[in-house]
Design an enzyme around this catalytic site. Structure first.
Site, short mmCIF file in Angstrom:
data_model
loop_
_atom_site.label_atom_id
_atom_site.label_comp_id
_atom_site.label_asym_id
_atom_site.label_seq_id
_atom_site.Cartn_x
_atom_site.Cartn_y
_atom_site.Cartn_z
N ARG A 107 -2.63 -14.15 -2.17
CA ARG A 107 -3.02 -14.53 -0.88
C ARG A 107 -3.53 -15.93 -0.47
NH1 ARG A 107 -0.80 -9.97 1.26
NH2 ARG A 107 -1.55 -7.84 0.09
N SER A 148 0.78 -1.29 0.28
CA SER A 148 0.08 -0.02 -0.11
C SER A 148 0.96 1.30 0.03
CB SER A 148 -0.94 0.03 1.23
OG SER A 148 -1.66 -1.14 1.26
N ARG A 157 -12.51 -14.27 -1.77
CA ARG A 157 -11.67 -15.23 -1.19
C ARG A 157 -12.23 -15.99 0.26
NH1 ARG A 157 -7.11 -10.31 -0.16
NH2 ARG A 157 -5.87 -10.91 -2.01
N ARG A 216 -13.39 -7.29 -11.19
CA ARG A 216 -13.43 -6.49 -9.83
C ARG A 216 -14.28 -4.98 -10.13
NH1 ARG A 216 -7.98 -6.45 -6.61
NH2 ARG A 216 -9.36 -5.75 -5.15
N GLY A 249 -5.79 -3.74 -7.89
CA GLY A 249 -6.85 -3.12 -7.65
C GLY A 249 -6.51 -1.76 -6.92
N ASP A 280 -6.98 -8.02 4.18
CA ASP A 280 -6.19 -9.06 3.55
C ASP A 280 -5.67 -10.25 4.36
OD1 ASP A 280 -6.62 -7.45 1.25
OD2 ASP A 280 -4.54 -6.25 1.58
N ARG A 301 1.41 4.25 -3.10
CA ARG A 301 1.19 5.64 -2.81
C ARG A 301 2.58 6.73 -2.81
NH1 ARG A 301 -2.64 2.56 -0.49
NH2 ARG A 301 -4.27 3.26 0.49
C1 S3P Z 1 -5.57 -1.33 0.05
C2 S3P Z 1 -6.76 -1.50 0.54
C3 S3P Z 1 -7.45 -2.60 0.57
C4 S3P Z 1 -6.80 -3.86 0.72
C5 S3P Z 1 -5.81 -3.82 -0.59
C6 S3P Z 1 -4.88 -2.41 -0.61
C7 S3P Z 1 -4.90 0.04 -0.13
O1 S3P Z 1 -8.68 -2.88 -0.06
O2 S3P Z 1 -7.43 -4.94 0.32
O3 S3P Z 1 -4.85 -4.80 -0.66
O4 S3P Z 1 -3.47 -0.01 -0.34
O5 S3P Z 1 -5.46 0.99 -0.05
P1 S3P Z 1 -10.03 -1.87 0.04
O6 S3P Z 1 -9.50 -0.56 0.51
O7 S3P Z 1 -10.70 -1.78 -1.24
O8 S3P Z 1 -10.85 -2.85 1.10
#
Ligand code: S3P
Length: 444
Positions: free
Chosen positions: A400, A29, A357, A129, A101, A326, A33
């Site tokens: 995962r 994450s 999942r 998705r 995603g 996760d 960013r």
């Molecule tokens: C993430 C937020 C989560 C997580 C993903 C990473 C992020 O998703 O499942 O692996 O980096 O903001 P959601 O915010 O849609 O739950």
């Protein structure tokens, strides 16, 4: 990239005690960013400890396509020379976010308030998705969206020419939705406000502040209210990415279920918005100690020492789901090796991750001898302290799910296989050598 890679079957065998240090890669994450904010800042951003998994590499490529200069200078060391807020150039080709995603949703937000057009695509998993959860709020800023039926990829976004700020309440607990809106809000004048009923991971808010944006979070009757002042001048920063607690979860779980194990996992983020698995494991009776707790790169981190433990089933409250979203696949594996039922509540979001999942874990664990119940938004594993094994689990392009079943196979009576371990490269490229160095018997 995983979406074009050949399937890679892998098998895990019952292993002797796991020992040693498990230096897991950087947080996924935070890595996404850091690259996107670096691309939107003026001047140079130096990143160390970047996760060099396929998901993050796809985001680095996307930032180049939008005009930033992104260079790898060493192992995990990257520099980004940004274009400034509102400075994204129109990309020449389609932006392929692979399996990610987070990548696609955050980047869609980041470009939606700049007057350029971009088309986004991804692999078979990402193409299933939901994207409407991000394109709907992004349209409120003035962006024009076209998507495949059902709000699926490919999505084309024509960024707003005169963006307006937005006040948006997220319909589900999702840091990706929150972050997409905040990234869009960077180039909207005035204040953009995101309200979330349950707190989700706050890396975006922390990093925005670190790059010089004015952003504040208040806890009110409505929930967590995050207010961003638009059009900040972001300045390039030095970002030290802490190790990923979601990746650490796999060697931690392995050490808990393989008898005689004792491992150390250094420098793992202990951000409270990511800590739910560790809270849950302690409730189950896990022998985990947190040493040398400190702050690195604006995030709390600690060294974890984990020993094989006798575990009991627990009920995980729905309010905790976002802080361990996760980690439910690997928790469901640990739950098999606990005594009694582990109930996971409020987990409907698991159905729209890289795979469904709940279904993927329930089907694979049952095939390997476990008793699992599921509803739309809950999963219950009836733990017996052991797992028979002997079956192959289908991973549905989900890293995962693959790693969870391979960890299960280290302590099950018979080996456990996965049909495809290739997606592990998206988030944990050194999973196999790291686990093997601890003594795990995994082939593939
Ligand atoms: C993430 C937020 C989560 C997580 C993903 C990473 C992020 O998703 O499942 O692996 O980096 O903001 P959601 O915010 O849609 O739950």
């Amino acid at each position: 990239m995983s979406h074009s890679a050949e399937p890679k079957p892998m098998t895990a065998h019952r292993s002797g005690a796991l020992k040693g240090d498990a230096a897991v890669p950087g947080d996924k994450s935070i890595s996404h960013r850091a690259l996107i904010l670096g691309a939107l800042a003026v001047g140079e951003t130096k990143i160390t400890g970047l996760l060099e998994g396929e998901d993050v590499i796809d985001t680095a490529k996307a930032m180049r396509a939008f005009g930033a200069k992104v260079e790898r200078t060493g192992e995990g060391a990257w520099t980004v020379n940004g274009v400034g807020v509102g400075g994204f150039a129109e990309p020449e080709g389609v932006i392929d976010c692979g399996n990610s995603g987070t990548g696609v949703r955050l980047i869609m937000g980041a470009m939606a308030t700049t007057p350029i057009t971009a088309t986004f695509t991804g692999d078979a998993s990402l193409s299933r998705r939901p994207m409407g959860r991000v394109t709907d709020p992004v349209a409120l800023f003035g962006a024009e969206i076209s998507a495949r039926e059902g709000g699926l990829l490919p999505v084309t976004i024509k960024g707003a020419v005169d963006p307006v700020p937005v006040r948006y309440t997220t319909p589900v607990a999702s840091a990706q939705i929150k972050s997409a809106v905040l990234f869009a809000g960077l180039n909207a004048p005035g204040e953009t406000v995101v309200i979330e009923k349950e707190a989700t991971r706050d890396h975006t808010e922390r990093m925005f502040a670190g790059f010089g944006a004015t952003i504040r979070t208040e806890v009110t009757d409505e929930g967590h209210v995050i207010t961003l002042t638009g059009r900040p001048e972001l300045k390039g920063q030095t970002v030290a990415v802490p190790r990923d607690p979601s990746s650490a979860a796999f060697p931690v779980a392995a050490a808990l279920i393989v008898p005689g194990s004792e491992i150390r996992v250094p420098g793992v983020s202990r951000n409270p918005t990511r800590d739910g698995l560790y809270v849950t494991l302690l409730e189950m009776g896990a022998d985990i100690t947190f040493e040398n707790t400190r702050e690195e790169g604006g995030e709390p981190v600690a060294d974890l020492v984990v020993r094989h433990s006798k575990l009991k089933g627990v009920s995980v409250p729905a309010e905790r789901a976002a802080s361990m979203i996760d980690e439910f696949p690997i928790l469901s594996v640990v739950a098999c090796f606990a005594e009694g039922a582990t109930v996971m509540n409020g987990v409907a979001e698991l159905r729209v991750k890289e795979s469904d999942r709940i279904d993927a874990m329930a089907v694979g664990l049952r095939a390997n001898g476990a008793s699992v119940d599921e509803t739309r938004d809950s999963m219950t594993v009836h733990g017996t302290g052991s797992l028979k094994g002997g079956a192959c689990a289908v991973t549905h392009l989900d890293h995962r799910i693959a790693m969870s079943f391979l960890v299960a196979g280290l302590a099950s009576d018979q080996p456990i296989s996965v049909d495809d371990g290739a997606p592990i490269m998206t988030s944990f490229p050194v999973f196999l050598p790291l686990m093997s160095a601890l003594g795990a018997k995994i082939e593939g």
